[in-house]
Design an enzyme around this catalytic site. Structure first.
Site, mmCIF file in Angstrom:
data_model
loop_
_atom_site.group_PDB
_atom_site.id
_atom_site.type_symbol
_atom_site.label_atom_id
_atom_site.label_comp_id
_atom_site.label_asym_id
_atom_site.label_seq_id
_atom_site.Cartn_x
_atom_site.Cartn_y
_atom_site.Cartn_z
ATOM 1 C CG ASP A 1 -40.484 22.545 23.890
ATOM 2 O OD1 ASP A 1 -41.386 22.084 24.452
ATOM 3 O OD2 ASP A 1 -39.210 22.368 23.463
ATOM 4 C CG ASP B 1 -34.773 22.554 21.963
ATOM 5 O OD1 ASP B 1 -36.076 22.094 22.055
ATOM 6 O OD2 ASP B 1 -34.110 21.751 21.965
ATOM 7 C CG ASP C 1 -40.871 23.157 19.872
ATOM 8 O OD1 ASP C 1 -41.759 23.094 20.555
ATOM 9 O OD2 ASP C 1 -39.612 22.981 20.351
#
Length: 756
Positions: free
Chosen positions: A444, A644, A648
């Site tokens: 990410d 995080d 996700d």
């Protein structure tokens, strides 16, 4: 159901009608949401409820049944297919922990009693051999006949279904050791004199049976605790939604109703600072809504009538009236929960490696035991039956993997301790096993490659009339009074550069555009191009500079004083210092790196270009990230996902190994198998080294757990009888099992010195 009025039963008045109840519980339930029940909406919910509870096996998804139980193929406890919000205790973990204590209380004294003489402690002499043997029997019996009962049930199930696994081996070994020992203790005359010790007693295996049970329980409790933590991901997701929603009834009444009573079409009010209760469309009001759980981006989005909002997102600064469009299992949050739950179940535990070995080892041992029995019965000396029984049972005992219960948990326990020292938290064995084989990394952007919080990066002066400090002071003074998401970044960055804050006059925040106010007798406007256009100010002369800043992934704001454009102020989420070096090292290790982010394509490509990332997927939703993982799986890639945020979580759970930043959302940490405590991507390299070392160590331990037993099987069967004139000494058998355990423990402890 009929209720007799005047018999002391509770009642309640609502909108001019009296309602009578059969119990206080029904009364209280109606009182929390009278409109819901009085309108008949409760019947719609009751009709839609699915009360079936299906359970499946994590290793064998084709095994599905109603209610909990054990898998007939591998013996693992079945898990619910539909995630629930109930925070109920894990009854299997509670039960196994209790059985672990009982088996430990029996096994530890047994070890001292039997191994003490080897260490020079005359313990057996104090009691005398007969009393010592009876004490062994008393200590081992509750361990084998009560504590080990679940193991015997799983072992018997594996035999019935012809699926030999670890439980088959443990059942045969523990059962044979205990049964042989009981017969040897109670009926010693059945055994040949050559098999008896100098004291005239038959050597027994009570301590082996009890220790095996205790060690296996250690591994089971560790595994159950790891699986229990995966449930925390589901609970963390469900906690994102409020427990109540403020319903607006058709007659305009407002009250807080339980979230489970909200139906499609209900009108709700969401006040500033509250979470959006469910997926809906905005009817009235304007506000900024933080949608990081969906997009992963820290900047809230402006919402106006006609826009959609998602349950679990956070309403920042305005009041909204919304109309519910999806509830229960149809909501975005419920779909994310289902994706996480499904992905977690799809993982096969490391124990599969032991079961794979056992699937060959168990039948081989059983065949050898049967052949030994037949050969001794046919060709053995008198009493041939006694020799045949001893040989067959000895084969099963020597093959019992005393160290198997330690092989995996010892390595994992040691590795997790070493990882924690280096800032890498490991949830379970499977994460380490899979991490060692990963060849593709999905990352990410926000909070993983970048800091995850916007910072003031650029101030471009467009005129000589105002200095940099003057511009920053005016901007910070205005933004101090603003609730805009970027305001904090501008204020903090300006103060560190010497800005002086003053109280603005005539301050106005224009939703979706910016802020206006009077600073030191000058009218100051700070916002986007739409703000400048509304103020009649041209931005043409700054187009090149603003385009260049946007190409770097920065958010650009225009600032005007007294009707003239004076400067550009840029804010961005800076890249972490260690990100570039980490990406380079991952490339050097042959890993492909893909960025998947909910941010816009321009910003994503700017970050990717700076870091040398192989591939970029921008503007993706949570289900898109999970689909990317699934597509890579189909292409034969071994995928790790690092992120995080809440968005996700499904991909983290679906990947071979999920890697969460310790500074991120709780649900991301719970969904991941590996957590980098310091939020530093360089921890990936440490995790990979630790994974490879641990997997190698586990395989070595499994080798030690079986090799001594396998080597002793032919000896136990009597292959040396023609040379020695006697069967395997029980002391040698005990020593072989002990040596395998010592080897496993010693080998596992080497992980404490692994270089990361």
């Amino acid at each position: 159901m009929s209720v007799e009025i005047g018999k002391g039963k509770p009642s309640l008045s609502y909108q001019g009608h009296d309602y009578h109840f059969c119990s206080t519980k029904c009364h209280d339930k109606f009182k929390t949401d009278p409109y819901f029940y009085a309108s008949g909406n409760s019947k719609k919910v009751a009709e839609a409820e699915d009360k079936s509870a299906l359970y499946t096996c994590p290793m064998h998804p084709e095994v599905v049944q109603e209610g909990p139980g054990s898998c007939p193929k591998c013996g693992m406890a079945l898990e619910p297919m539909i995630a629930g919000s109930e925070d109920e205790p894990n009854h299997e973990l509670i039960d196994f922990t209790r059985r672990l204590w009982v088996s430990s209380i029996g096994a530890v004294p047994l070890l001292i009693l039997t191994m003490g003489p080897m260490l020079g402690l005359p313990i057996r002499e104090w009691f005398g051999e007969t009393l010592a043997l009876n004490i062994e029997f008393v200590l081992a019996t509750p361990v084998v006949l009560w504590a080990a009962l679940p193991f015997f049930q799983r072992g018997w199930s594996s035999i019935k279904t012809v699926n030999p696994n670890m439980w088959t081996l443990i059942t045969l070994g523990v059962g044979a050791a205990y049964a042989y020992s009981v017969v040897g203790l109670l009926f010693p005359d059945l055994f040949p004199t050559s098999l008896k010790a100098e004291t005239g007693h038959v050597p027994v295996y009570f301590e082996a049976a009890a220790v095996i049970v205790a060690l296996v329980f250690v591994g089971q409790v560790l595994e159950l605790r790891a699986r229990e933590r995966t449930g925390g991901a589901i609970r963390a997701l469900l906690d994102l939604s409020p427990k109540t929603a403020r319903r607006i009834t058709p007659d305009g009444e407002e009250y807080d109703a339980p979230l489970e009573n909200i139906l499609v079409g209900d009108k709700l009010r969401v006040r500033p600072g509250e979470s959006i209760p469910t997926d809906a469309i905005v009817l009235e009001g304007q506000s900024s809504v933080e949608e990081s759980m969906i997009t992963g981006e820290p900047l809230p989005q402006e919402k106006r009538p006609g826009d959609t909002v998602t349950g679990g997102t956070l309403n920042k600064n305005g009041s909204l009236i919304i109309e519910t469009k999806a509830v229960g299992g149809d909501s975005m949050l419920a779909k994310i929960v289902d994706m996480v739950s499904s992905a977690q179940r799809s993982k096969a535990p490391i124990q599969g490696l032991a079961d794979k070995v056992s699937s060959y080892f168990v039948p081989t041992v059983v065949v050898i035991a049967i052949v030994s029995f037949i050969l001794w019965l046919t060709f053995g000396p008198t009493p041939s039956l006694a020799y045949a029984i001893v040989a067959a049972v000895s084969v099963l005992i020597i093959a019992c993997p005393c160290a198997l219960g330690l092989a995996t948990p010892m390595s994992i326990t040691t590795a997790t301790g070493r990882g924690a020292q280096a800032g890498v938290l490991i949830k379970d064995a499977e994460a380490l096993e899979r991490m060692a084989k990963v060849d593709t990394l999905i990352v990410d952007k926000t909070g993983t490659l970048t800091e995850g919080r916007p910072m003031l990066t650029d101030v471009v002066l467009l005129s000589d009339q105002h200095s940099r400090v003057d511009v920053l002071s005016a901007a910070a003074s205005l933004e101090k009074a603003s609730e805009h998401p970027l305001a904090e970044a501008i204020v903090a960055g300006s103060v560190t550069q010497g800005a002086v804050l003053t109280q603005p006059e005539d301050f106005t925040a224009v939703t979706g555009k910016g802020v206006i106010g009077v600073i030191a007798d000058s009218k100051v406007a700070l916002g986007n191009a739409a703000m400048m256009e509304a103020e009649g100010i041209s931005t043409a002369k700054a187009s090149d500079q603003s385009d260049a800043l946007r190409a770097q992934g920065k958010t650009v704001m225009y600032m005007a004083m007294d009707g003239k454009l004076t400067s550009l102020i840029a804010v961005a989420d800076p890249i972490k210092e260690t990100a570039k070096a980490t990406i380079n090292e991952l490339h050097a290790n042959g890993m492909k790196v893909i960025m998947a982010t909910g941010d816009n394509e321009k910003t994503a490509k700017a970050v990717a270009a700076a870091l040398g990332i192989d591939e970029v997927r921008a503007g993706v939703m949570p289900e898109d990230k999970k689909s990317l993982v699934d597509d890579l799986h189909k292409a034969g890639r071994k995928v790790a996902m690092a992120g995080d945020g809440v968005n996700d979580a499904p991909a983290l759970a679906s990947a071979e190994v999920g890697i969460a930043m310790g500074t991120g959302a709780d649900v991301a940490v719970e969904s991941a198998g590996v957590t980098l405590l310091h939020g530093d991507l360089s921890g990936l390299i440490k995790a990979r080294k630790l994974a490879r070392g641990t997997l190698r160590n586990i395989k070595q331990n499994l080798f030690f757990a079986f090799v001594y037993n396998a080597a002793g099987v032919p000896v136990a069967a009597g292959i040396l009888y023609p040379l020695t004139g006697s069967l395997l000494s029980p002391m040698i058998a005990a020593a072989a099992m002990s040596l395998s355990s010592v080897s496993v423990i010693t080998n596992a402890l080497r992980l404490r010195r692994i270089k990361l």
